[in-house]
Design a protein around this motif. Structure first.
Motif, mmCIF file in Angstrom:
data_model
loop_
_atom_site.group_PDB
_atom_site.id
_atom_site.type_symbol
_atom_site.label_atom_id
_atom_site.label_comp_id
_atom_site.label_asym_id
_atom_site.label_seq_id
_atom_site.Cartn_x
_atom_site.Cartn_y
_atom_site.Cartn_z
ATOM 1 N N ARG A 96 0.832 -1.205 0.000
ATOM 2 C CA ARG A 96 0.000 0.000 0.000
ATOM 3 C C ARG A 96 0.868 1.258 0.000
ATOM 4 O O ARG A 96 1.997 1.250 0.522
ATOM 5 N N PHE A 97 0.329 2.297 -0.606
ATOM 6 C CA PHE A 97 0.835 3.656 -0.431
ATOM 7 C C PHE A 97 0.110 4.273 0.762
ATOM 8 O O PHE A 97 -1.107 4.131 0.892
ATOM 9 N N VAL A 98 0.848 4.999 1.594
ATOM 10 C CA VAL A 98 0.247 5.703 2.730
ATOM 11 C C VAL A 98 0.819 7.120 2.792
ATOM 12 O O VAL A 98 2.027 7.306 2.887
ATOM 13 N N LEU A 99 -0.063 8.100 2.716
ATOM 14 C CA LEU A 99 0.318 9.495 2.907
ATOM 15 C C LEU A 99 -0.265 9.931 4.244
ATOM 16 O O LEU A 99 -1.487 9.861 4.447
ATOM 17 N N SER A 100 0.576 10.376 5.170
ATOM 18 C CA SER A 100 0.085 10.654 6.518
ATOM 19 C C SER A 100 0.808 11.837 7.138
ATOM 20 O O SER A 100 1.918 12.202 6.738
ATOM 21 N N ARG A 101 0.120 12.387 8.109
ATOM 22 C CA ARG A 101 0.729 13.440 8.925
ATOM 23 C C ARG A 101 0.132 13.377 10.315
ATOM 24 O O ARG A 101 -1.087 13.251 10.469
ATOM 25 N N SER A 102 0.997 13.468 11.329
ATOM 26 C CA SER A 102 0.564 13.506 12.716
ATOM 27 C C SER A 102 0.756 14.914 13.263
ATOM 28 O O SER A 102 1.589 15.681 12.765
ATOM 29 N N ALA A 103 -0.003 15.263 14.283
ATOM 30 C CA ALA A 103 0.110 16.581 14.904
ATOM 31 C C ALA A 103 1.553 16.862 15.284
ATOM 32 O O ALA A 103 2.229 16.026 15.875
ATOM 33 N N HIS A 160 4.096 17.175 13.327
ATOM 34 C CA HIS A 160 5.088 16.575 12.435
ATOM 35 C C HIS A 160 4.756 16.906 10.981
ATOM 36 O O HIS A 160 3.693 17.442 10.668
ATOM 37 N N GLY A 161 5.676 16.567 10.079
ATOM 38 C CA GLY A 161 5.491 16.854 8.672
ATOM 39 C C GLY A 161 4.763 15.743 7.943
ATOM 40 O O GLY A 161 4.496 14.664 8.491
ATOM 41 N N LEU A 162 4.460 16.019 6.694
ATOM 42 C CA LEU A 162 3.776 15.055 5.830
ATOM 43 C C LEU A 162 4.768 13.967 5.413
ATOM 44 O O LEU A 162 5.920 14.261 5.072
ATOM 45 N N VAL A 163 4.306 12.717 5.437
ATOM 46 C CA VAL A 163 5.161 11.569 5.124
ATOM 47 C C VAL A 163 4.466 10.699 4.088
ATOM 48 O O VAL A 163 3.282 10.371 4.226
ATOM 49 N N LEU A 164 5.213 10.317 3.059
ATOM 50 C CA LEU A 164 4.723 9.352 2.071
ATOM 51 C C LEU A 164 5.474 8.046 2.265
ATOM 52 O O LEU A 164 6.707 8.045 2.350
ATOM 53 N N ALA A 165 4.736 6.951 2.330
ATOM 54 C CA ALA A 165 5.368 5.644 2.521
ATOM 55 C C ALA A 165 4.783 4.640 1.548
ATOM 56 O O ALA A 165 3.594 4.694 1.207
ATOM 57 N N LEU A 166 5.628 3.733 1.090
ATOM 58 C CA LEU A 166 5.191 2.561 0.342
ATOM 59 C C LEU A 166 5.521 1.354 1.196
ATOM 60 O O LEU A 166 6.693 1.089 1.488
ATOM 61 N N GLN A 167 4.501 0.633 1.611
ATOM 62 C CA GLN A 167 4.680 -0.512 2.508
ATOM 63 C C GLN A 167 4.493 -1.805 1.726
ATOM 64 O O GLN A 167 3.563 -1.942 0.932
ATOM 65 N N SER A 168 5.410 -2.735 1.968
ATOM 66 C CA SER A 168 5.356 -4.026 1.287
ATOM 67 C C SER A 168 4.897 -5.109 2.241
ATOM 68 O O SER A 168 5.246 -5.109 3.421
ATOM 69 N N ASP A 169 4.118 -6.063 1.714
ATOM 70 C CA ASP A 169 3.683 -7.204 2.513
ATOM 71 C C ASP A 169 4.679 -8.360 2.471
ATOM 72 O O ASP A 169 4.548 -9.314 3.241
ATOM 73 N N TRP A 170 5.695 -8.275 1.568
ATOM 74 C CA TRP A 170 6.516 -9.470 1.376
ATOM 75 C C TRP A 170 7.969 -9.194 0.984
ATOM 76 O O TRP A 170 8.798 -10.106 1.014
ATOM 77 N N LEU A 171 8.355 -7.979 0.633
ATOM 78 C CA LEU A 171 9.730 -7.694 0.251
ATOM 79 C C LEU A 171 10.650 -7.700 1.476
ATOM 80 O O LEU A 171 10.189 -7.605 2.620
ATOM 81 N N PRO A 172 11.968 -7.789 1.269
ATOM 82 C CA PRO A 172 12.900 -7.780 2.414
ATOM 83 C C PRO A 172 12.754 -6.518 3.253
ATOM 84 O O PRO A 172 12.380 -5.452 2.753
ATOM 85 N N ASP A 173 13.087 -6.648 4.532
ATOM 86 C CA ASP A 173 12.985 -5.501 5.431
ATOM 87 C C ASP A 173 13.976 -4.397 5.070
ATOM 88 O O ASP A 173 13.688 -3.211 5.249
ATOM 89 N N ASP A 174 15.160 -4.772 4.607
ATOM 90 C CA ASP A 174 16.199 -3.802 4.310
ATOM 91 C C ASP A 174 16.940 -4.232 3.043
ATOM 92 O O ASP A 174 16.681 -5.296 2.484
ATOM 93 N N GLY A 175 17.872 -3.360 2.597
ATOM 94 C CA GLY A 175 18.736 -3.727 1.482
ATOM 95 C C GLY A 175 18.272 -3.282 0.116
ATOM 96 O O GLY A 175 18.891 -3.658 -0.887
ATOM 97 N N LEU A 176 17.210 -2.472 0.014
ATOM 98 C CA LEU A 176 16.719 -2.001 -1.276
ATOM 99 C C LEU A 176 16.967 -0.501 -1.422
ATOM 100 O O LEU A 176 17.044 0.227 -0.440
ATOM 101 N N THR A 177 17.091 -0.062 -2.675
ATOM 102 C CA THR A 177 17.048 1.368 -2.966
ATOM 103 C C THR A 177 15.639 1.707 -3.437
ATOM 104 O O THR A 177 14.940 0.861 -4.000
ATOM 105 N N ALA A 178 15.211 2.942 -3.212
ATOM 106 C CA ALA A 178 13.835 3.312 -3.546
ATOM 107 C C ALA A 178 13.789 4.755 -4.015
ATOM 108 O O ALA A 178 14.492 5.624 -3.477
#
Length: 292
Positions: free
Chosen positions: A33-40, A42-60
């Motif tokens: 999923r893509f998630v665009l969020s902001r908490s009180a 703090h700044g606006l954050v865009l995230a792409l979350q994976s259900d199955w890719l490795p936790d680390d070691g990728l460029t994005a």
């Protein structure tokens, strides 16, 4: 490169938000999923979350993708490097163009690479994205100025002999008041006044209480219920640093505002475990100060 995009007939944008958090979510079929969020606070954050890719070691990288039916624009092709960690790519501080792009009918894209020849391209599908973006924009305007972590303990420092809170303190007091009104879990607001060691000890006790009274009055004027506020003056008894230097004395001339949630232990102690003011003064003088 493997491509992932939710078919248009199943594409959705989900909005959820209140005064504490705003969030837009777009599920990408078979990926995450893509998630665009902001908490009180703090700044606006865009995230792409994976259900199955490795936790680390990728460029994005993230980019904005213009629909074919729209004329070209300068932003087309801009790429934003993102951090991949714990199974998600995160873009901080420069995420605002992605909300604007969604309002204009553009799509988002993320390109991931493992450095060994394997890559993944993940695209959003801008179906009904514009109404969700509008809801997000409205939510952002209603966000509290500070989070609980930021406002739970505030320290206001004073000029020598000063009674009025310093100029920048007004925003902090307003932020504390806004949070108390928004979060029903806040049951008590502790306002503690302190001085440095210069001058007469009894005069310092009165001065510290006067400072605390002034801050409490501003909290009430900003909408905090008076019966939630506990006001105390401690004079010079509880310095947080040595009074041996001008910088130390400046640190010790302070009023602290602390927000206490319902699940926290009820305590009338000051920020360093001090008893309340009535325990620091002879009874008669305590009564005099409390009456001011």
């Amino acid at each position: 490169m493997s491509n992932f995009e939710t078919p248009l007939e199943r594409a959705e944008w989900e909005f959820d938000g209140d005064k504490f958090d705003c969030r837009l979510t777009h599920e990408v079929e078979n990926f995450g999923r893509f998630v665009l969020s902001r908490s009180a606070g703090h700044g606006l954050v865009l995230a792409l979350q994976s259900d199955w890719l490795p936790d680390d070691g990728l460029t994005a990288t993230f980019s904005l993708q213009q629909p074919g039916w729209q004329p070209s624009a300068p932003e087309q092709g801009d790429r934003f490097d993102a951090r991949w960690h714990r199974g998600e790519a995160t873009l901080v501080a420069v995420a605002a163009p992605f909300l604007q792009a969604l309002e204009l009918g553009w799509n988002w894209r993320a390109d991931l690479n493992d450095g060994a020849g394997q890559g993944w391209r993940v695209s959003s599908a801008n179906v009904h994205g514009q109404p969700a973006a509008l809801e997000m924009r409205r939510c952002l305007k209603r966000l509290l100025p500070m989070s609980y972590e930021q406002v739970r303990r505030l320290e206001l420092n004073y000029a020598s002999g000063g009674i009025e809170p310093p100029g920048p303190a007004g925003e902090l007091i307003a932020a504390a008041a806004a949070y108390v009104q928004a979060d029903a879990r806040i049951k008590r607001v502790l306002v503690d006044g302190h001085t440095d060691s210069d001058g007469d000890s009894l005069a310092n006790l009165v001065l510290s209480r006067t400072r605390a009274d002034e801050v409490a009055a501003r909290l009430v004027a900003a909408g905090v219920e008076a019966d939630k506020i506990e006001i105390r003056g401690h004079g010079e008894r509880f310095p947080i640093v040595s009074n041996g230097s001008s910088k130390g004395r400046e640190r010790n001339r302070r009023v602290t505002i602390r927000l206490v949630m319902e699940e926290q232990p009820a305590t009338a102690a000051a920020d360093n475990g001090a008893p309340d003011m009535s325990a620091t003064l002879p009874k008669t003088l305590s009564d005099q100060v409390d009456g001011q």
